[in-house]
Design a protein around this motif. Sequence first.
Motif, mmCIF file in Angstrom:
data_model
loop_
_atom_site.group_PDB
_atom_site.id
_atom_site.type_symbol
_atom_site.label_atom_id
_atom_site.label_comp_id
_atom_site.label_asym_id
_atom_site.label_seq_id
_atom_site.Cartn_x
_atom_site.Cartn_y
_atom_site.Cartn_z
ATOM 1 N N ARG A 2 22.683 -30.298 -17.058
ATOM 2 C CA ARG A 2 21.366 -30.611 -17.841
ATOM 3 C C ARG A 2 20.214 -30.430 -17.023
ATOM 4 O O ARG A 2 20.277 -30.587 -15.549
ATOM 5 N N LYS A 3 19.322 -30.369 -18.123
ATOM 6 C CA LYS A 3 17.796 -30.139 -16.977
ATOM 7 C C LYS A 3 17.367 -31.713 -15.994
ATOM 8 O O LYS A 3 17.468 -32.598 -18.083
ATOM 9 N N LEU A 4 17.060 -31.702 -15.113
ATOM 10 C CA LEU A 4 16.089 -32.971 -14.785
ATOM 11 C C LEU A 4 14.814 -32.657 -14.784
ATOM 12 O O LEU A 4 14.210 -31.442 -14.415
ATOM 13 N N GLY A 5 13.999 -33.565 -15.219
ATOM 14 C CA GLY A 5 13.030 -33.968 -15.110
ATOM 15 C C GLY A 5 12.574 -34.646 -13.990
ATOM 16 O O GLY A 5 13.395 -36.133 -13.044
ATOM 17 N N MET A 6 11.038 -34.146 -13.002
ATOM 18 C CA MET A 6 11.258 -35.027 -12.160
ATOM 19 C C MET A 6 9.494 -35.469 -11.794
ATOM 20 O O MET A 6 8.963 -34.074 -12.297
ATOM 21 N N ILE A 7 9.310 -37.008 -11.959
ATOM 22 C CA ILE A 7 7.536 -37.341 -11.133
ATOM 23 C C ILE A 7 7.806 -37.401 -10.180
ATOM 24 O O ILE A 7 8.329 -38.004 -9.142
ATOM 25 N N GLY A 8 6.713 -36.067 -9.613
ATOM 26 C CA GLY A 8 6.494 -35.732 -8.404
ATOM 27 C C GLY A 8 5.501 -35.754 -8.301
ATOM 28 O O GLY A 8 4.594 -36.577 -8.495
ATOM 29 N N GLY A 9 5.138 -35.682 -6.830
ATOM 30 C CA GLY A 9 3.570 -35.434 -6.512
ATOM 31 C C GLY A 9 3.741 -36.776 -5.164
ATOM 32 O O GLY A 9 2.269 -37.062 -5.192
ATOM 33 N N LEU A 10 4.684 -37.927 -5.355
ATOM 34 C CA LEU A 10 4.621 -39.370 -4.382
ATOM 35 C C LEU A 10 4.780 -38.914 -3.336
ATOM 36 O O LEU A 10 5.138 -40.098 -3.286
ATOM 37 N N SER A 11 5.192 -38.436 -2.325
ATOM 38 C CA SER A 11 3.736 -37.510 -2.221
ATOM 39 C C SER A 11 4.195 -35.531 -2.303
ATOM 40 O O SER A 11 5.174 -35.576 -3.002
ATOM 41 N N TRP A 12 3.717 -35.131 -2.629
ATOM 42 C CA TRP A 12 3.990 -33.490 -2.588
ATOM 43 C C TRP A 12 5.132 -33.240 -1.613
ATOM 44 O O TRP A 12 5.947 -32.561 -1.893
ATOM 45 N N SER A 14 7.764 -34.894 0.066
ATOM 46 C CA SER A 14 9.105 -35.431 -1.133
ATOM 47 C C SER A 14 9.063 -34.814 -1.951
ATOM 48 O O SER A 14 10.886 -35.006 -2.158
ATOM 49 N N THR A 15 8.814 -34.692 -2.695
ATOM 50 C CA THR A 15 8.797 -33.465 -3.701
ATOM 51 C C THR A 15 9.659 -32.498 -3.136
ATOM 52 O O THR A 15 10.226 -32.124 -4.025
ATOM 53 N N ALA A 16 8.656 -31.400 -2.291
ATOM 54 C CA ALA A 16 9.403 -30.313 -1.757
ATOM 55 C C ALA A 16 10.606 -30.876 -1.140
ATOM 56 O O ALA A 16 11.430 -29.964 -1.097
ATOM 57 N N MET A 17 11.221 -32.125 -0.693
ATOM 58 C CA MET A 17 12.304 -32.043 -0.086
ATOM 59 C C MET A 17 13.197 -32.294 -1.134
ATOM 60 O O MET A 17 14.350 -31.546 -1.028
ATOM 61 N N ASP A 20 13.546 -28.514 -2.547
ATOM 62 C CA ASP A 20 14.764 -27.699 -1.343
ATOM 63 C C ASP A 20 16.827 -28.982 -1.627
ATOM 64 O O ASP A 20 17.444 -27.785 -1.864
ATOM 65 N N ARG A 21 16.360 -29.689 -1.452
ATOM 66 C CA ARG A 21 17.884 -30.870 -1.292
ATOM 67 C C ARG A 21 18.895 -29.830 -3.179
ATOM 68 O O ARG A 21 19.854 -30.108 -2.417
ATOM 69 N N ILE A 22 17.595 -30.151 -3.773
ATOM 70 C CA ILE A 22 18.510 -30.023 -4.758
ATOM 71 C C ILE A 22 19.350 -28.855 -5.346
ATOM 72 O O ILE A 22 20.358 -29.034 -5.477
ATOM 73 N N ASN A 23 18.066 -27.949 -5.009
ATOM 74 C CA ASN A 23 18.674 -26.626 -5.319
ATOM 75 C C ASN A 23 19.191 -26.460 -4.054
ATOM 76 O O ASN A 23 20.830 -25.232 -4.525
ATOM 77 N N CYS A 196 12.019 -44.794 2.037
ATOM 78 C CA CYS A 196 10.900 -44.173 1.953
ATOM 79 C C CYS A 196 11.284 -42.563 2.026
ATOM 80 O O CYS A 196 12.494 -41.629 2.820
ATOM 81 N N THR A 197 10.561 -41.970 1.231
ATOM 82 C CA THR A 197 11.782 -40.080 0.584
ATOM 83 C C THR A 197 10.757 -39.794 1.834
ATOM 84 O O THR A 197 12.028 -38.702 2.185
ATOM 85 N N GLU A 198 9.968 -40.076 3.012
ATOM 86 C CA GLU A 198 9.321 -39.159 3.919
ATOM 87 C C GLU A 198 10.563 -39.460 5.057
ATOM 88 O O GLU A 198 9.803 -38.624 6.327
ATOM 89 N N LEU A 199 10.650 -40.949 5.025
ATOM 90 C CA LEU A 199 11.440 -41.051 6.675
ATOM 91 C C LEU A 199 12.119 -40.077 7.474
ATOM 92 O O LEU A 199 12.089 -40.368 8.261
ATOM 93 N N ASP A 200 13.047 -39.266 6.563
ATOM 94 C CA ASP A 200 13.958 -38.587 7.185
ATOM 95 C C ASP A 200 13.477 -37.357 8.119
ATOM 96 O O ASP A 200 14.381 -36.556 9.077
ATOM 97 N N LEU A 201 11.836 -37.221 8.024
ATOM 98 C CA LEU A 201 11.208 -36.402 9.043
ATOM 99 C C LEU A 201 10.966 -37.157 10.264
ATOM 100 O O LEU A 201 11.093 -36.233 11.377
ATOM 101 N N LEU A 202 11.113 -38.254 10.506
ATOM 102 C CA LEU A 202 11.553 -38.932 11.635
ATOM 103 C C LEU A 202 12.468 -39.506 12.391
ATOM 104 O O LEU A 202 13.057 -39.109 13.371
ATOM 105 N N VAL A 203 13.062 -39.559 11.312
ATOM 106 C CA VAL A 203 14.811 -40.291 11.934
ATOM 107 C C VAL A 203 15.695 -38.937 11.650
ATOM 108 O O VAL A 203 15.826 -38.944 10.565
#
Length: 231
Positions: A2-12, A14-17, A20-23, A196-203
């Motif tokens: 199924r095709k999934l839509g993503m509201i991204g840029g919140l920030s770029w 986390s959107t990249a994460m 990457d992870r889904i693919n 927070c979607t970016e926190l696993d960059l630190l933890v």
Amino acid sequence: MRKLGMIGGLSWVSTAMYYDRINRAVQRRVAPMASAPLLIESLDFHQLWGLLEDQDWKRAETVLVDSARRLEQAGAEGLLICANSGHRLYDEIAAAIDIPVLHIAECVGVAMEKAGCKNAALIGTRNVMIEGFYRQRLVAHGVDLLPPDMTNVEAIDRIIYEELVVGKVTRSAERTLRTIITRKEQEGAKAIVLACTELDLLVDVDANVLPVFDSTRIHCDAALEWILGEE
């Protein structure tokens, strides 16, 4: 799939994460050359961060609702909001479209309930840590959350908005998060929720003093199940 839509840029970042992870997960589960059918709208985060007043959130609501509608019109069959804080507007977004929206805190709550986690500390942006829209979802799954410490709230919020959302990772920030998590363990927390979607960059999610429920990973795993029709 199924095709999934993503509201991204919140920030770029986390959107990249998410992308990457889904693919990578689809590649493992479906076929070595497979990739996820995704529609991504990357919004201008400069217009959508640090929202404090009701009028700011009302403006953000218009931007996110319009984005959700565009993704639906473009053929998305389901939707992700690729940010924890943005889920403050989940009800308004979900009401404006006719496709399902996977709520990040609901996904985290389900994962915690399955793991038998009854007590945790919540770490994220200011509004996630102190407002009810996120905490209530976890409490509904039987999780008792430690009260927020405003000193930690300010420190973590600063690290997120001044460093992580622009792709900056520092040893100082890593030390700060380690110290905060250690203190939460001393205060009685049995687990940590990285809301927070970016926190696993630190933890280090996989090797920490406490079990860590990483909202980004959990949300992406739920997205995979939805894409494959297994939810």
